[in-house]
Design a protein around this motif. Structure first.
Motif, PDB file in Angstrom:
ATOM      1  N   SER A  15     -20.190 -38.388  44.899  1.00 52.93           N
ATOM      2  CA  SER A  15     -19.913 -37.099  44.241  1.00 52.93           C
ATOM      3  C   SER A  15     -19.479 -36.076  45.279  1.00 52.93           C
ATOM      4  O   SER A  15     -18.559 -35.277  45.045  1.00 52.93           O
ATOM      5  N   TRP A  18     -15.862 -36.775  46.433  1.00 54.71           N
ATOM      6  CA  TRP A  18     -14.924 -36.283  45.414  1.00 54.71           C
ATOM      7  C   TRP A  18     -14.743 -34.774  45.537  1.00 54.71           C
ATOM      8  O   TRP A  18     -13.635 -34.253  45.519  1.00 54.71           O
ATOM      9  N   LEU A  19     -15.843 -34.070  45.740  1.00 53.93           N
ATOM     10  CA  LEU A  19     -15.759 -32.603  45.775  1.00 53.93           C
ATOM     11  C   LEU A  19     -15.089 -32.094  47.057  1.00 53.93           C
ATOM     12  O   LEU A  19     -14.333 -31.127  46.999  1.00 53.93           O
ATOM     13  N   PHE A  26     -15.181 -23.391  46.628  1.00 51.90           N
ATOM     14  CA  PHE A  26     -16.522 -23.601  46.088  1.00 51.90           C
ATOM     15  C   PHE A  26     -16.784 -25.084  45.875  1.00 51.90           C
ATOM     16  O   PHE A  26     -17.891 -25.580  46.112  1.00 51.90           O
ATOM     17  N   LEU A  34     -23.829 -31.760  48.720  1.00 48.67           N
ATOM     18  CA  LEU A  34     -24.195 -33.070  48.166  1.00 48.67           C
ATOM     19  C   LEU A  34     -24.146 -34.135  49.260  1.00 48.67           C
ATOM     20  O   LEU A  34     -25.031 -34.988  49.362  1.00 48.67           O
TER      21      LEU A  34
ATOM     22  N   ALA B 615     -26.004 -34.827  40.397  1.00 49.87           N
ATOM     23  CA  ALA B 615     -24.946 -34.807  41.416  1.00 49.87           C
ATOM     24  C   ALA B 615     -23.588 -35.032  40.774  1.00 49.87           C
ATOM     25  O   ALA B 615     -22.631 -34.288  41.041  1.00 49.87           O
ATOM     26  N   ALA B 618     -22.609 -32.040  38.745  1.00 51.89           N
ATOM     27  CA  ALA B 618     -22.195 -30.924  39.601  1.00 51.89           C
ATOM     28  C   ALA B 618     -20.770 -31.141  40.070  1.00 51.89           C
ATOM     29  O   ALA B 618     -19.956 -30.213  40.088  1.00 51.89           O
ATOM     30  N   ALA B 619     -20.444 -32.396  40.435  1.00 54.84           N
ATOM     31  CA  ALA B 619     -19.093 -32.689  40.878  1.00 54.84           C
ATOM     32  C   ALA B 619     -18.084 -32.430  39.773  1.00 54.84           C
ATOM     33  O   ALA B 619     -16.988 -31.944  39.999  1.00 54.84           O
ATOM     34  N   ALA B 629     -22.728 -25.677  38.032  1.00 47.92           N
ATOM     35  CA  ALA B 629     -22.714 -26.620  39.146  1.00 47.92           C
ATOM     36  C   ALA B 629     -23.822 -26.287  40.128  1.00 47.92           C
ATOM     37  O   ALA B 629     -24.489 -27.174  40.668  1.00 47.92           O
TER      38      ALA B 629
END
Lengths: 115, 966
Positions: A15, A18-19, A26, A34, B615, B618-619, B629
């Motif tokens: 995750s 990916w972010l 943000f 994470l 998680a 949030a992503a 998020a």
């Protein structure tokens, strides 16, 4: 048990990956948080899994290392958590500062990119 | 004790000179002069011991584990060079006092000059090869600063850069060579290395060591093909040129060759490389000197050729050649320093150094003219002057080494002699004839004391030239015998040796030089030529510039090819590379997959599932629903904290929980400054195909990265734990650290130094955040109050934020929390005190303390809190760092290493027995730094919202009034 922990670390890390690949500041900061959870857990479990055996040598006499969790990985992670907070703060300030200066929250200030 | 003082004195005075006011030209000159004079006296006082053959040594332990000692030693050679460095340094200081204009930043000049002097002394006094290289590079740096002293001039910058690049690269070669040499010998101590000459020359690595060391010496001494930097270094102020290019900088290379002569010389390779470079240099230098127009340029090339002469002598390798080399080094230093100073006087008093327009200066400055003519006669090798003696020895040596058959070296020597007479004549020509062009200034004699150094040096040239046996014989003998030892030859410094071939060569050079000069004047007048004939195409400087521009062009090209200033490709590359590394290193070991979910508690599984869901969610939500998020992120954080608790890490669980709280507050404070974002679905925008492709790629990478990470974690955990140092911490936590909580003892005691570093980083980051926020300029649309705070549905908008806290809807929770504050602080104290034995400690307690204060900020508002509580985060930071450092330093008082801990048992009247380890005070420092940095970061961020409400030009009171009125 080990597999479940490993899977959790993988999902949280994925995750985060990916972010951090997203273009908005943000999203990137969330991704970094994470990823740091996952990495902290990873370092922590390098000392293996111990249940109800905290590294407190309360019993009198010479302590038996086989009965206590690994204090080294715990100490490493403890400082990592605190430093992680500081770097998050630094990144946050850069993020809002960049938004003020460039007028956008895109990490590379490219507003035309519709991603 | 004299030796370290001699070395430290110039550096100390350099610092003092740097701190002096810019207008104190006299005081700085006095400081430098008195220091040089005192050091010179100290060195001279050693002469009886040195001349008796003693080596004065000073040893100090430097890196004993590597067999490296800091050694200062003075033998005859080092003594001679020290006298040159200090003596000419003293004269240069006196000269510079008059030369430098009051507009120049004089403190900088004297500071650099003294530092350079110290570095030079360091080279000649070093008794350890590694130490010698350190001082060697120090001379490169200080000479860079001196050459570039007038840094507003492009030629000074260019010359300084060129000199530095060439000499510092040579220094690196020298370093490599010295390391090879040290490996061959097994020691870096100079005396040991010199004694092992035989072994070195027979070793297989002799040739690489020789080439590298000689490269260092040749670059420093401006020998072919590296000679090009020296003429460009003439952009320096003339006192610097007089110092660097006569007695010091360029002589360092010569000194090194002399120093290592007993070790490296005597082989064919040595002769070919060193003498070959020397012969090329002396011919090119003396030839090019004839065709210069700038007096300093002429002197620069003549310096190059004289250095070439000395190099040839060293390359020849006979003991008598060594005598001649040392003798010529001294002679060259005296006449060349005086010539540079005379050139500076001419420049200073006429405003020009161009030999094409300078004429007839003998009439307006007769004394200077006489001095300069005598000095250049010494340079040309006229009898009864010192240059004649050493040059004659040079001729004799070239004859000797060539014998009857191999006469090319003698011819080269004779040609060089002819050229040097020619350029000397060209130089003194400025004093004769009649002036045709108006000069920038009316020439006249310089101030009395500006001329004094030149007078003294020329007098020395005469004394040595007329009475060599009386004046320099003993000094020369002690220098020669310190290098040659038992090989020291018999030699005679007499002026008259009878009629022989060397004398004939000297006469031939003098007559030939005069004839050649007349020929040149008739046929190829050097005044009318813009370049050096024949060799101007082979310009080392041009080659250097080509290499440099080639390097920067290719660096630009590579940067354009592989570099980017954009963050996204960088992150992509990093993630991909990390995945690749895990895939290569981590996966091959994950074969064992027996019953992966054994003894998994269902509750724990649920917990982990919640963390994963949070998680992923949030992503998913981080783009359009930041608040959601953030909440989900907190969910994962709490799960991580519980996992820590579950898996026997109570300290981590506590810390994670508190950090989770402050991080959430931090991000909440940041949200306000981000632009609003509306989903494309609400705006009815089609997401283009390209974006979908990108997302698919990122998703693939995310799945890959996560999967690899999981695989690697699992693979590692399948293996039995290896023995680490962890057991040591558990075993000794109580017996030696005085605490039962191994994690805390590890942090504040065993690895206290790491923790000290960490809290320093924490403080630095907090200060950086604060500093960045002071210059924070929010985007214009974030300046007004957020939409959520002006929505008419909310009755609270009728009140200002501080009134909401004082009498509005936040009053009840505010009062409640105010009541809780002492209890929360009590909790912090509790966790702090028990930290050494039970979960807790400075990190956790600091975070609890900070959270207690932040809660007050959240509910009562910044204005109310700051009116009632005087928190000074900077003081917390400072006090914490000081407490931690002082605890560490305290161990020194008792003679233990930094941060050694000690436990104190006290019997206090009321409290009874008290166990007080010194780590307690260290932990107190950690606590204070954590409190200070957390509060500093959060409060600085929180204050931005208050600040932005203010309109520019109005103060806070006016703003409150207008808000209340509305």
């Amino acid at each position: 048990m080990e597999a479940a922990i490993a899977l959790t670390i993988g999902i949280v890390f994925g995750s985060g990956v990916w972010l951090v690949l997203r273009p908005r500041t943000f999203q990137v900061i969330t991704g970094l948080l994470l990823m740091s959870y996952a990495v902290n857990l990873f370092i922590f479990v390098m000392g293996r899994l111990w249940i109800d055996q905290p590294p407190l040598t309360l019993a009198p006499g010479t302590p038996d290392p086989m009965l206590h969790a690994d204090p080294l990985s715990q100490a490493l992670v403890l400082t990592a958590i605190v430093i992680g907070f500081a770097t998050t703060a630094l990144y946050l300030v850069m993020m809002i500062g960049a938004r003020g200066l460039t007028g956008t929250d895109h990490v590379d200030a490219e507003e035309d990119d519709d991603e | 004790m004299l030796l370290p003082v001699l070395l430290i004195l110039p550096f100390a005075c350099s610092v003092i000179a740097a701190c002096m006011p810019a207008s104190a030209r006299n005081r700085e000159a006095w400081l430098a002069g008195v220091m040089s004079f005192a050091a010179l006296l100290g060195v001279v006082s050693l002469f009886p011991r040195i001349s008796a053959g003693e080596v004065v040594r000073y040893d100090a332990a430097w890196m004993p584990a590597y067999g490296l000692d800091f050694v200062l030693r003075i033998d005859g050679l080092a003594w001679l060079f020290m006298v040159l460095v200090l003596g000419i340094g003293l004269l240069v200081v006196l000269y510079a006092r008059y030369y430098m204009s009051p507009e120049d930043p004089v403190p900088r000049f004297f500071s650099f000059l003294l530092a350079f002097m110290g570095a030079m002394l360091g080279i000649v006094m070093s008794g350890n090869l590694v130490q010698l290289v350190v001082f060697w590079e120090l001379t490169s740096i200080t000479s860079f600063l001196l050459i570039g002293y007038w840094h507003h001039r492009a030629d000074a910058r260019r010359g300084a850069r060129m000199a530095f690049t060439v000499t510092a690269s040579g220094g690196l070669c020298l370093f490599a060579g010295v390391i090879i040499l040290g490996r061959i010998v097994g020691s870096y101590d100079l005396d040991v290395v010199i004694a092992a000459g035989e072994r070195v020359r027979e070793h297989a690595l002799y040739f690489p060591a020789l080439v590298l060391i000689v490269l260092g010496a040749l670059t420093k001494s401006a020998q072919f093909p590296f000679h090009f930097w020296l003429p460009h270094a003439m952009a320096a102020p003339t006192p610097v040129s007089a110092y660097l290019h006569s007695a010091t900088m360029v002589k360092a290379g010569i000194f090194l060759l002399m120093r290592l002569w007993p070790v490296l010389s005597g082989t064919e390779e040595w002769t070919w490389i060193v003498a070959g470079a020397g012969v090329c240099t002396l011919l090119i230098g003396s030839f090019a000197a004839i065709f210069q127009h700038d007096i300093k340029g002429l002197l620069a090339y003549s310096t190059i050729s004289h250095l070439g002469l000395i190099t040839v002598l060293l390359g020849i390798g006979t003991p008598l050649a060594m005598v001649a080399a040392i003798f010529h080094t001294v002679n060259h230093a005296t006449f060349k320093a005086s010539l540079f100073m005379a050139a500076g006087i001419i420049d200073h008093e006429t405003g020009s150094r161009d030999m094409r327009i300078l004429r007839g200066l003998g009439r307006s400055m007769p004394i200077t003219a006489t001095l300069a003519i005598v000095a250049s006669a010494a340079m040309a090798g006229v009898p009864l002057l010192n240059g004649f003696l050493s040059k004659e020895m040079f001729f004799a040596e070239t004859l000797l080494v060539g014998g009857d058959t191999n006469w090319w070296m003698s011819v080269a020597a004779l040609v060089m002699g002819i050229f040097s007479v020619t350029y000397s004549l060209r130089f003194i020509n400025v004093f004769f004839g009649r002036r045709q062009v108006e000069l920038p200034r009316q020439p006249h004699e310089p101030p009395r004391w500006m001329r004094f150094p030149v007078e003294l040096l020329v007098l020395l040239c005469l004394i040595v030239g007329v009475l060599p046996g009386f004046s320099v014989e003993r000094i020369l003998h002690s220098a020669v015998s310190s290098v040659l030892g038992a090989q020291t030859p018999d030699y005679d410094l007499a002026v008259w040796h009878g009629f022989n071939i060397p004398l004939l060569m000297s006469v031939a050079a003098l007559v030939g030089g005069m004839l050649f000069y007349r020929l040149l004047r008739r046929r190829f007048n050097p005044d009318l030529r813009d370049n050096v004939p024949l060799i101007h195409r082979f310009s080392g400087a041009q080659a250097y510039e080509n290499v440099m521009s080639g390097l920067s062009v290719s660096a630009d090209f590579l940067l354009g090819l592989f570099g980017t200033t954009r963050l996204q490709p960088q992150i992509l590359c990093m993630i991909a590379a990390m995945a690749a590394v895990i895939a290569v290193l981590g996966l091959p070991s994950s074969r064992h997959l027996a019953d992966p979910f054994a003894n998994l508690d269902p509750l724990f599984a649920l917990l982990l599932a919640i963390g994963c869901i949070c998680a992923v969610a949030a992503a998913w939500q981080a783009k359009y629903h930041r608040l959601a998020a953030l909440a989900l992120l907190g969910g994962t954080g709490i799960v991580v904290s519980v996992v820590f608790l579950w898996l026997s890490a109570p300290d981590l669980a506590l810390t994670q929980l508190m950090v989770e709280t402050v991080t959430t507050v931090l991000l909440l404070l940041g949200l306000r400054w981000l632009p609003p974002r509306i989903t494309p679905r609400e705006l009815a925008i089609e997401v283009p195909r390209r974006v979908w492709l990108r997302r698919s790629r990122d998703l693939l990478l995310a799945v890959l990265g996560g999967g690899l990470m999981a695989g690697m974690t699992y693979a590692v955990m399948q293996r039995p734990a290896i023995d680490t140092i962890s057991d040591f911490f558990l075993l000794h936590a109580q017996s030696e650290g005085g605490g039962t909580n191994a994690v805390n003892v590890l942090l504040v005691d065993f690895r206290g130094f790491d923790t000290l570093g960490e809290i320093t980083v924490l403080a630095a980051v907090a200060l950086t955040v604060y500093a960045l926020l002071r210059r924070f300029r929010p985007a214009s649309e974030s300046l007004t109050q957020p939409e959520q705070q002006t929505n008419p549905v909310d009755p609270a908008i009728r009140q200002t934020p501080d009134r909401q806290a004082a009498s509005g809807y936040l009053m009840v929770p505010g009062v409640y929390l105010r009541l809780l504050l002492p209890f929360m602080l009590m909790f912090a104290a509790y966790f702090f005190l028990r930290g050494h034995n039970l979960p807790g400690g400075g990190f956790v307690a600091g975070l609890i303390f900070a959270v207690a204060v932040i809660l007050q900020y959240m509910l009562s508002g910044a204005i109310w809190v700051e009116a009632h509580l005087n928190l000074r985060p900077f003081r917390w930071l400072g006090a914490g760092l000081i407490a931690a450092c002082v605890t560490g330093l305290g161990a020194w008082v008792f003679g233990y290493p930094f941060l050694t801990s000690h436990a104190l048992h006290l019997s206090l009247p009321v409290l009874g027995q008290l166990h007080l380890p010194s780590a307690f005070f260290f932990d107190l420092g950690v606590f204070a730094v954590v409190v200070g940095s957390t509060m500093l970061i959060l409060i600085a961020l929180a204050h931005q919202s208050i600040r932005s409400h203010r309109q520019p030009g109005k103060n806070a009171d006016a703003e409150q009034n207008t808000q209340e009125a509305s």
